[in-house]
Design an enzyme around this catalytic site. Structure first.
Site, mmCIF file in Angstrom:
data_model
loop_
_atom_site.group_PDB
_atom_site.id
_atom_site.type_symbol
_atom_site.label_atom_id
_atom_site.label_comp_id
_atom_site.label_asym_id
_atom_site.label_seq_id
_atom_site.Cartn_x
_atom_site.Cartn_y
_atom_site.Cartn_z
ATOM 1 N N CYS A 94 0.863 -1.150 -0.169
ATOM 2 C CA CYS A 94 0.090 -0.135 0.012
ATOM 3 C C CYS A 94 0.640 1.157 0.102
ATOM 4 O O CYS A 94 0.298 2.464 -0.731
ATOM 5 C CB CYS A 94 -0.999 -0.139 1.057
ATOM 6 S SG CYS A 94 -0.106 -0.347 2.677
ATOM 7 N N HIS A 572 -0.936 0.380 7.688
ATOM 8 C CA HIS A 572 -1.498 0.563 6.168
ATOM 9 C C HIS A 572 -1.392 2.148 5.727
ATOM 10 O O HIS A 572 -1.396 2.930 6.453
ATOM 11 C CB HIS A 572 -3.131 0.086 6.382
ATOM 12 C CG HIS A 572 -3.705 0.149 5.021
ATOM 13 N ND1 HIS A 572 -3.143 -0.493 4.138
ATOM 14 C CD2 HIS A 572 -4.895 0.793 4.606
ATOM 15 C CE1 HIS A 572 -3.913 -0.378 2.714
ATOM 16 N NE2 HIS A 572 -5.237 0.495 3.417
#
Length: 612
Positions: A94, A572
Site C-alpha cells: 500500500c 496501512h
C-alpha cells in the site's frame, strides 16, 4: 464470498456480532455466524457484549486512526473512469500504491510517461520488464486510461443481487511487474514487509533521475535548493552552503499542543485502566497547530561535532535552513516517527491543522548579510582507518569503476547523488561506511553536491553524469554503436551526441535523437567541440547546477498520504487526492468519493504552486 472473516469477541451477543472482511476491507454480514462460531466452541446465545465492544447501536465517535483515515462508517460512493483506477495490494504494497497514485495525479508525470506512450513502447528494449520507463508508462496508462475502472453493467448488477453482494466490486490493477523492477536489488522494498512511503518516494525520484527520457525529467517539479547557514558560536563567523532536496520535513511540535490538560488526564486514566485491567478510555489525540510546526522547522538547531575552520578545532555550532528556491510541487513530510529512550520506534498520534493554502515566502533564503564574516574555506583532516591507509594511498580508482552499490546505499539515506559518488571515489571504494564518514566531514563544503571533477580525467568523472546532462568529451562512444545509428540515416554527430547523453545505450540514444530534433541543426557545435577538445578546456568547464523551477512560495493542497499503525514497518497507507473539485480516497483497489477527508492526520502532503 469465501473470504476469511474476523469476529470481534467483545461484540458477540445472541443478536449477532461485528464481523470484518479484511479481503474486502469493510464490515460484512455473516448469515451463518452461529454455525461458524460453534465450530470454535462459542455459543452465541449465551454471550453478552463487553463494555468496550462496539455495536451498531453504540453512539460513540470514531476516533481510531484506522476508522477516521479510511472513513469507516460512512457510505462511500465508488468512482469510475480515467484517473479513478485502484491498485491491488500485493501484500504490504500500500505504500507503493499511495505514492504512485499521488505521482500520476501530477500533469508533468502524466505527460512524460503516458503522453509519450507510443514512443516509449516502440523503443523499449527486448526485455521490457527490465526497463524503468516502460514500466512507469504501463502503470500510468493503467491508472489514467479508465480501461480498468468501468462501472458494472446492468447484467452484472443483477448477478451481484442474486449472489447477495450489496455493492459493486472494484478490482483495480496489479502493479506486480512494476514493484518487481523498482524494488530489485533493494533490501527493503524487495521484501514483502511494510515500508516507509517517504523513503519509497525518494527511491522513485532517484530512479526517475537515472532513467530520464532525453532532456525531459518530470522529477524537476519536486527539486529545490536549501540554503544552510552554519554559525560558529565562539567566533560568530558563518558559512553558507546549498544542497538539493525533494521534500520538506516538518517536525512535530508536541510542546505546542493546545489540549495539554486533556492529554495529561487521558494518560493518567489510561495507565490506571491498564494496571486494573479495565477497558481503556476513549483516545485523546494531541492537537498541534501547523504554525508551531512551521516555527520549529525555521528555528536554529545545534550541529553535532561541528568543526570550526576559524578555530581549527571542534566547537559549538548552530544551523538554520531556508529555501534558496521554491519547487513547482512541494512535498511536506510530517516527522511522526521517532525513537523512544529505549530505541524502540514509536509514532506520534497527532492532529495537525494542515492548511489548504500554504504560504512559505517568509522562508526564502537571503544569503550572506552585511556585517557577517565567513568562516575560512579550510577542510578538517580526514581520519582513515589504519588498515585502509595503504590501500587508499596506493590505489587511484578510475571514475568509471566507482562502486555503484555503495553509492546507492548512501543515496537512499537522502544525500545528493553526486556527493555520494565523490565520497565513494575519494575513499577508494572501501565501502559505504567509510564513504559515509567522508560525507559527514565534507557536507558543509560549498561544492559538496557538485559533480566529481578530476584533472586527470578532464571534467565530470561521473559515469552517471550523462543522466544529469553532462557530456564529457572523454566519453567517446564505441564505433560499432555509432555505425548502427548512422546506418539508419542519422548524422554521425547526432549519434555521438545521443550516445554521450545516454551513457552509450543504443535504445535510449535513438529515443534521445527523436526527442531532440534541434540537435540536427546544431551538429556543427559538436564538431567544433571535438576539434577544440583538450584537457585545459575541459577542466575549466563549470558543471551545470541542479535544475530547479523557482517561483512563488504560495501553495495549494491537492493530495495527502496517511499512515495507520504504530510504525513504518507495519500498518496501512491510503491516499486522498483532490480531483475535479472534490476529494477522492484511494484505498488500494477501492476508489471512492471522500466524505470526510482526514487532512489533519496525514503523513505526506502534496502541494502545487499557486500563481500570484
Amino acid at each position: 464470498m469465501g473470504y476469511p472473516l474476523a469476529v470481534k469477541l467483545g461484540t458477540i451477543t445472541p443478536d449477532g456480532a461485528d464481523v470484518y472482511s479484511f479481503q474486502e476491507e469493510e464490515p460484512v454480514l455473516d448469515p451463518h455466524l452461529a454455525k461458524h462460531l460453534a465450530h470454535f466452541g462459542i455459543d452465541m446465545l449465551h454471550m453478552h457484549g463487553t463494555e468496550n465492544g462496539l455495536r451498531d447501536n453504540d453512539i460513540k465517535p470514531r476516533v481510531s486512526e484506522w476508522e477516521v483515515i479510511q472513513e469507516t462508517g460512512t457510505k462511500l460512493k465508488p468512482m469510475y473512469g480515467p484517473g479513478y483506477t485502484g491498485l491491488k495490494n500485493l501484500g504490504n504494497s500500500c505504500y507503493l500504491s499511495s505514492v504512485m497514485q499521488a505521482i500520476f495525479s501530477i500533469p508533468e508525470f502524466q505527460r512524460a510517461y503516458v503522453g509519450n506512450l507510443p514512443r516509449i513502447f516502440d523503443y523499449s528494449p527486448l526485455d521490457p520488464t527490465q526497463d524503468f520507463n516502460t514500466q512507469m508508462t504501463k502503470l500510468g496508462h493503467g491508472l489514467l486510461s479508465g480501461q480498468y475502472s468501468k462501472p458494472p453493467v446492468k447484467s452484472e448488477l443483477i448477478e451481484q443481487v442474486m449472489k447477495e453482494e450489496h455493492k459493486p466490486q472494484q478490482n483495480g490493477i496489479s502493479p506486480r511487474m512494476f514493484k518487481a523492477f523498482v524494488s530489485k536489488s533493494h533490501p527493503e522494498f524487495s521484501s514483502n514487509r511494510q515500508q516507509d512511503a517517504q523513503e519509497f518516494f525518494l527511491h522513485l525520484v532517484n530512479l526517475v533521475e537515472r532513467n530520464r527520457i532525453g532532456s525531459e525529467n518530470p522529477s524537476d517539479v519536486f527539486r529545490f535548493l536549501v540554503e544552510e547557514r552554519i554559525q560558529c558560536c565562539q567566533t560568530r563567523k558563518v558559512r553558507y552552503t546549498e544542497r538539493v532536496d525533494y521534500l520538506m520535513q516538518l517536525p512535530v511540535a508536541m510542546e505546542a499542543a493546545t489540549n495539554k490538560d486533556e492529554l495529561i488526564a487521558y494518560e493518567l486514566t489510561r495507565r490506571e485502566a491498564e494496571a486494573n485491567r479495565r477497558p481503556l478510555p476513549e483516545l485523546v489525540r494531541a492537537k498541534i497547530p501547523f504554525s508551531a510546526c512551521l516555527q520549529a522547522f525555521s528555528e536554529p538547531e545545534n550541529v553535532d561535532d561541528f568543526w570550526s575552520s576559524a578555530l581549527q578545532a571542534k566547537s559549538a555550532g548552530v544551523k538554520t535552513s531556508r529555501f534558496a528556491s521554491f519547487p513547482e510541487y512541494l512535498v511536506v513530510q510530517i516527522k511522526k516517527f521517532t525513537f523512544g529512550l529505549d530505541w524502540v520506534p514509536k509514532k506520534f498520534d497527532v492532529s495537525i491543522d494542515m492548511p489548504d493554502l500554504l504560504d512559505i515566502n517568509h522562508l526564502r533564503a537571503r544569503g550572506l548579510q552585511p556585517g557577517e564574516e565567513e568562516l575560512p574555506d579550510i577542510s578538517p583532516p580526514i581520519v582513515i582507518p589504519d588498515d585502509s591507509k595503504d590501500r587508499l594511498m596506493n590505489q587511484l580508482i578510475d571514475p568509471s569503476d566507482i562502486d555503484e552499490s555503495s553509492v546507492m546505499q548512501l543515496a537512499e539515506m537522502g544525500f545528493p547523488l553526486e556527493a555520494c559518488r565523490k565520497a565513494v571515489y575519494f575513499t577508494g571504494n572501501m565501502g559505504a561506511e567509510v564513504a559515509f564518514n567522508w560525507i559527514i566531514v565534507h557536507m558543509e563544503e560549498p561544492d559538496f553536491a557538485e559533480p566529481l571533477t578530476m584533472p586527470g580525467y578532464g571534467g565530470a568523472a561521473s559515469a552517471g553524469a550523462s543522466v544529469f546532462g553532462a557530456t564529457g568529451l572523454d566519453n567517446q562512444p564505441p564505433e560499432e554503436i555509432v555505425a548502427i545509428i548512422t546506418s539508419m540515416g542519422f548524422h554521425r554527430n547526432q549519434a555521438i551526441q545521443a550516445l554521450r547523453a545516454t551513457n552509450n545505450n543504443l535504445e535510449r540514444a535513438l529515443d534521445w535523437i527523436f526527442s531532440h530534433p534541434e540537435f540536427e541543426e546544431d551538429s556543427d557545435f559538436v564538431i567544433e567541440m571535438e576539434n577544440n577538445a583538450n584537457a585545459n578546456i575541459i577542466s575549466e568547464a563549470k558543471p551545470e547546477g541542479p535544475r530547479v523551477k523557482d517561483g512563488s512560495g504560495m501553495y495549494e493542497l491537492f493530495a495527502f498520504i496517511s499512515h495507520m499503525g504504530t510504525s513504518t514497518m507495519s500498518g496501512h497507507y491510503v491516499c486522498h487526492i483532490k480531483k475535479e473539485g472534490r476529494w477522492v480516497i484511494y484505498n488500494d483497489h477501492r476508489v471512492c468519493a471522500s466524505e470526510r477527508p482526514p487532512k489533519d492526520l496525514g503523513y505526506m502532503y502534496f502541494y502545487h504552486r499557486v500563481p500570484r
